[in-house]
Design a protein around this motif. Structure first.
Motif, PDB file in Angstrom:
ATOM      1  N   GLY A 104       0.748  -1.145  -0.062  1.00 35.88           N
ATOM      2  CA  GLY A 104       0.020  -0.019  -0.093  1.00 35.88           C
ATOM      3  C   GLY A 104       0.980   1.146   0.058  1.00 35.88           C
ATOM      4  O   GLY A 104       2.121   1.027   0.007  1.00 35.88           O
ATOM      5  N   ALA A 105       0.288   2.313  -0.002  1.00 32.81           N
ATOM      6  CA  ALA A 105       0.927   3.488   0.162  1.00 32.81           C
ATOM      7  C   ALA A 105      -0.260   4.634   0.638  1.00 32.81           C
ATOM      8  O   ALA A 105      -1.284   4.356   0.605  1.00 32.81           O
ATOM      9  N   ARG A 106       0.638   5.803   0.886  1.00 31.78           N
ATOM     10  CA  ARG A 106      -0.281   6.801   1.530  1.00 31.78           C
ATOM     11  C   ARG A 106       0.329   8.102   0.925  1.00 31.78           C
ATOM     12  O   ARG A 106       1.291   8.093   0.649  1.00 31.78           O
ATOM     13  N   TYR A 110       4.344  11.210   1.328  1.00 37.62           N
ATOM     14  CA  TYR A 110       4.246  10.081   0.468  1.00 37.62           C
ATOM     15  C   TYR A 110       4.952   8.828   1.089  1.00 37.62           C
ATOM     16  O   TYR A 110       6.058   9.159   1.802  1.00 37.62           O
ATOM     17  N   ALA A 112       5.410   4.306   1.183  1.00 40.76           N
ATOM     18  CA  ALA A 112       4.922   2.949   0.603  1.00 40.76           C
ATOM     19  C   ALA A 112       5.080   2.032   1.982  1.00 40.76           C
ATOM     20  O   ALA A 112       5.956   2.277   2.621  1.00 40.76           O
ATOM     21  N   HIS A 113       4.309   0.957   2.037  1.00 44.29           N
ATOM     22  CA  HIS A 113       4.441   0.144   2.871  1.00 44.29           C
ATOM     23  C   HIS A 113       3.985  -1.534   2.562  1.00 44.29           C
ATOM     24  O   HIS A 113       3.280  -1.459   1.556  1.00 44.29           O
ATOM     25  N   GLU A 125       1.904  -5.495  12.976  1.00 44.94           N
ATOM     26  CA  GLU A 125       1.972  -3.932  12.498  1.00 44.94           C
ATOM     27  C   GLU A 125       1.376  -3.139  13.568  1.00 44.94           C
ATOM     28  O   GLU A 125       0.784  -3.785  14.723  1.00 44.94           O
ATOM     29  N   ARG A 131      -1.511   6.985  10.245  1.00 43.60           N
ATOM     30  CA  ARG A 131      -2.203   7.343   9.082  1.00 43.60           C
ATOM     31  C   ARG A 131      -2.461   6.113   8.334  1.00 43.60           C
ATOM     32  O   ARG A 131      -1.464   5.290   8.214  1.00 43.60           O
ATOM     33  N   TYR A 133      -3.013   3.222   5.161  1.00 40.88           N
ATOM     34  CA  TYR A 133      -2.122   3.214   4.108  1.00 40.88           C
ATOM     35  C   TYR A 133      -3.482   2.614   2.895  1.00 40.88           C
ATOM     36  O   TYR A 133      -4.344   2.064   3.523  1.00 40.88           O
TER      37      TYR A 133
END
Length: 139
Positions: A104-106, A110, A112-113, A125, A131, A133
């Protein structure tokens, strides 16, 4: 030794030998697979899922994540979320269990994870991320 990015510390209990071996093999395979384009790793995990007998429980997945993180401590290179999550997914498959490998990303800033999930629950986690993702890939 490598460091883990903003993740809870691994439990102090040593996983059983079966899980430690799966974690080590999964980590070595993940490091090798990530030398190839990412879509090959995604395709391989997707193809191997059909060999899984059943879905892993949250407890089994937590033990596998711990085993992978212990193996990653001795790796001299990068051992961040992508390597560890792929290794945990492969370790689960080596024990004939399946987990969901998620990427995912946010935005702003920015980031990524990658992580694994069991029954929609992220494993290994933080319980309350700062926030969320946006899920981009689930395998």
């Amino acid at each position: 030794m490598s460091s883990h990015m903003a993740l809870p510390p691994p439990p102090s209990a040593l996983p059983r030998l079966r899980y430690r071996c799966a974690g080590l093999c999964g980590f070595v395979l993940a490091v090798l697979l990530l030398r190839l384009p990412l879509e090959r790793s995604v395709a391989l995990v997707g193809a191997l899922r059909r060999w899984a007998v059943r879905s892993a429980t949250v407890g089994e997945a937590e033990v596998l994540v711990t085993a992978v993180r212990r193996a990653a401590q001795w790796f001299p290179g990068r051992a961040a979320c992508l390597e560890n999550s792929l290794a945990a997914a492969l370790a689960a498959l080596l024990t004939r269990r399946s987990v969901d490998w998620c990427i995912g990303a946010r935005l702003m800033p920015y980031a990524a994870h990658a992580w694994i999930e069991v029954e929609g629950v992220p494993v290994g986690e933080p319980s309350e991320p700062d926030r969320p993702y946006l899920l981009l890939q689930r395998t």
